[in-house]
Design a protein around this motif. Sequence first.
Motif, PDB file in Angstrom:
ATOM      1  N   CYS A  84      19.863  25.175 -26.873  1.00  4.41           N
ATOM      2  CA  CYS A  84      19.808  25.435 -25.268  1.00  4.41           C
ATOM      3  C   CYS A  84      21.357  25.678 -24.878  1.00  4.41           C
ATOM      4  O   CYS A  84      22.294  25.291 -25.533  1.00  4.41           O
ATOM      5  N   TYR A 139      15.336  11.711 -11.031  1.00  3.52           N
ATOM      6  CA  TYR A 139      16.851  11.729 -10.754  1.00  3.52           C
ATOM      7  C   TYR A 139      17.298  12.977 -10.054  1.00  3.52           C
ATOM      8  O   TYR A 139      18.148  12.857  -9.085  1.00  3.52           O
ATOM      9  N   ASP A 189      13.905  19.842 -20.919  1.00  5.73           N
ATOM     10  CA  ASP A 189      15.179  20.656 -20.981  1.00  5.73           C
ATOM     11  C   ASP A 189      14.867  22.129 -20.556  1.00  5.73           C
ATOM     12  O   ASP A 189      13.771  22.801 -20.989  1.00  5.73           O
ATOM     13  N   PHE A 245      21.201  14.560 -33.861  1.00  7.03           N
ATOM     14  CA  PHE A 245      20.179  15.394 -33.579  1.00  7.03           C
ATOM     15  C   PHE A 245      20.302  16.699 -32.723  1.00  7.03           C
ATOM     16  O   PHE A 245      20.984  16.240 -31.498  1.00  7.03           O
ATOM     17  N   VAL A 246      19.974  17.756 -33.070  1.00  6.58           N
ATOM     18  CA  VAL A 246      19.767  18.752 -32.193  1.00  6.58           C
ATOM     19  C   VAL A 246      18.510  19.094 -31.755  1.00  6.58           C
ATOM     20  O   VAL A 246      17.478  19.243 -32.332  1.00  6.58           O
ATOM     21  N   ASN A 247      18.333  18.607 -30.400  1.00  6.76           N
ATOM     22  CA  ASN A 247      16.995  18.705 -29.895  1.00  6.76           C
ATOM     23  C   ASN A 247      16.551  20.254 -29.554  1.00  6.76           C
ATOM     24  O   ASN A 247      16.818  20.858 -28.481  1.00  6.76           O
ATOM     25  N   PRO A 305      29.801  18.123 -17.039  1.00  9.00           N
ATOM     26  CA  PRO A 305      31.215  17.481 -17.066  1.00  9.00           C
ATOM     27  C   PRO A 305      31.212  17.305 -18.630  1.00  9.00           C
ATOM     28  O   PRO A 305      30.377  16.139 -18.807  1.00  9.00           O
ATOM     29  N   THR A 318      21.155  20.233 -11.726  1.00  9.27           N
ATOM     30  CA  THR A 318      19.791  19.842 -12.047  1.00  9.27           C
ATOM     31  C   THR A 318      18.884  20.408 -10.599  1.00  9.27           C
ATOM     32  O   THR A 318      17.717  20.731 -10.609  1.00  9.27           O
ATOM     33  N   PHE A 368      27.842  21.177 -12.805  1.00  9.10           N
ATOM     34  CA  PHE A 368      27.073  21.679 -14.369  1.00  9.10           C
ATOM     35  C   PHE A 368      27.416  20.422 -15.201  1.00  9.10           C
ATOM     36  O   PHE A 368      27.012  19.340 -15.020  1.00  9.10           O
ATOM     37  N   TYR A 382      29.599  23.991 -19.872  1.00 12.40           N
ATOM     38  CA  TYR A 382      30.211  22.571 -19.825  1.00 12.40           C
ATOM     39  C   TYR A 382      31.574  22.891 -19.133  1.00 12.40           C
ATOM     40  O   TYR A 382      32.373  23.799 -19.028  1.00 12.40           O
ATOM     41  N   TYR A 409      27.467  11.510 -26.992  1.00  7.12           N
ATOM     42  CA  TYR A 409      26.845  11.299 -28.367  1.00  7.12           C
ATOM     43  C   TYR A 409      27.719  11.892 -29.674  1.00  7.12           C
ATOM     44  O   TYR A 409      27.904  11.141 -30.536  1.00  7.12           O
ATOM     45  N   SER A 425      24.187  17.981  -8.415  1.00 11.75           N
ATOM     46  CA  SER A 425      23.950  18.274  -9.672  1.00 11.75           C
ATOM     47  C   SER A 425      23.248  19.614  -9.820  1.00 11.75           C
ATOM     48  O   SER A 425      22.682  19.899  -9.137  1.00 11.75           O
ATOM     49  N   ARG A 451      13.408  18.202 -26.441  1.00 12.84           N
ATOM     50  CA  ARG A 451      13.669  17.083 -25.505  1.00 12.84           C
ATOM     51  C   ARG A 451      12.805  17.383 -24.184  1.00 12.84           C
ATOM     52  O   ARG A 451      13.010  18.590 -23.638  1.00 12.84           O
TER      53      ARG A 451
END
Length: 342
Positions: free
Chosen positions: A233, A153, A299, A220-222, A184, A130, A182, A237, A207, A128, A296
């Motif tokens: 952010c 994670y 992020d 909700f947009v965090n 998916p 991440t 990135f 995608y 979501y 990932s 969040r």
Amino acid sequence: MLNKLRVLLTGGCGYIGSHTAVELMRAGSEVVIADNLVNSSASVLPRIEELGGKRVSFYNIDVCDPEALDALFEREHIDAVIHFAGLKCVPESVSKALLYYRNNLDSTMNLLERMNAHGVRYIVFSSSATVYGESNVPPLREDMPTGACTNPYGMTKHMSEIIIRDAARAEGKLGAVLLRYFNPIGADESGRIGEDPQGIPNNLLPYVAQFATGRREKLFVNGNDYPTPDGTCIRDYIHVMDLAIAHVKALDYIVGRTGCEVFNIGTGNGYSVLEVIAAFSKACGKDLKYEFAPRRAGDIPVMYADSSKAERLLGWKAERDINKMCEDTWRWQSNNPMGYEK
Ligand code: UD1
């Protein structure tokens, strides 16, 4: 090269595994799936067979169980493994850190050991973006430092990468590819398979898709105070079918080679949360109303890939744009509003 290759997909009933299974069968491979169904459903199997046009051998086993894996490798001739199986919920990994380390690392080490014992020489690993953490400046390149992850994670992905790389160095016969995904999203364009998270989705697209069907009450947009043009952010995608094709190309690349190569799999384009919601509104024909909510934890403001290495060495490039990603997600979600089981 991929014709007649028999490929084991751990976690092959999951979102990315199921799409890759279909794409592998379309490319002429045979598919064997090992999945303990903790976060997936066996109802996907007939749909994979329907889309891939072939039978799938399915084993309801845990990749952490060495005897179960031995039995599989004894029964099936396996040429290569794609390792998707793993726990992947970021907030849960913070509250159940040991469970994540135990499960995600045991499964990787066990798989490598059993592959070695049964002479299986090729592995593609589901990693990932991440692993890049928050200190690298995008576009993110494979040679940038990794491991400063913001959650357990992410650390399990980073540590699995190291374990696979070192196993390849030590064994000499292993050929490994680490694919750093990135974000998916999307689904096969048939609308027959797609992402079906259990409970309330953590990730943006599932979501938004469930919100668009009316299954979720609010969107909700965090965070709207990030240093980005609209304050939300930015992510890279990537259509899950482009990602599935990347696995096919990665296998094609590694079979016959040894060593370990890492590739970013993204489009190279970043979209903000608000841009994604606008694209999804267009795709579903509804004006999706959102509310701003606090940031969040963990992020990162902006992440997008430099995927030129995959283009150069794998001959792979993402082809589907954000509108196609949203249209295909919507086809899946509107045809299957409650996912596979219902
Ligand atoms: C997340 C994981 C990442 C994992 C990836 C898999 C975190 C911190 N990171 O990435 O480790 O590899 O999923 O795809 O969870 N958002 C909203 N409203 C929502 C949901 C999300 O505004 O209801 C925002 C988020 O704050 C973020 C963006 O949408 O800015 C994308 O979120 P998400 O889809 O969860 O992906 P990542 O956080 O990039």
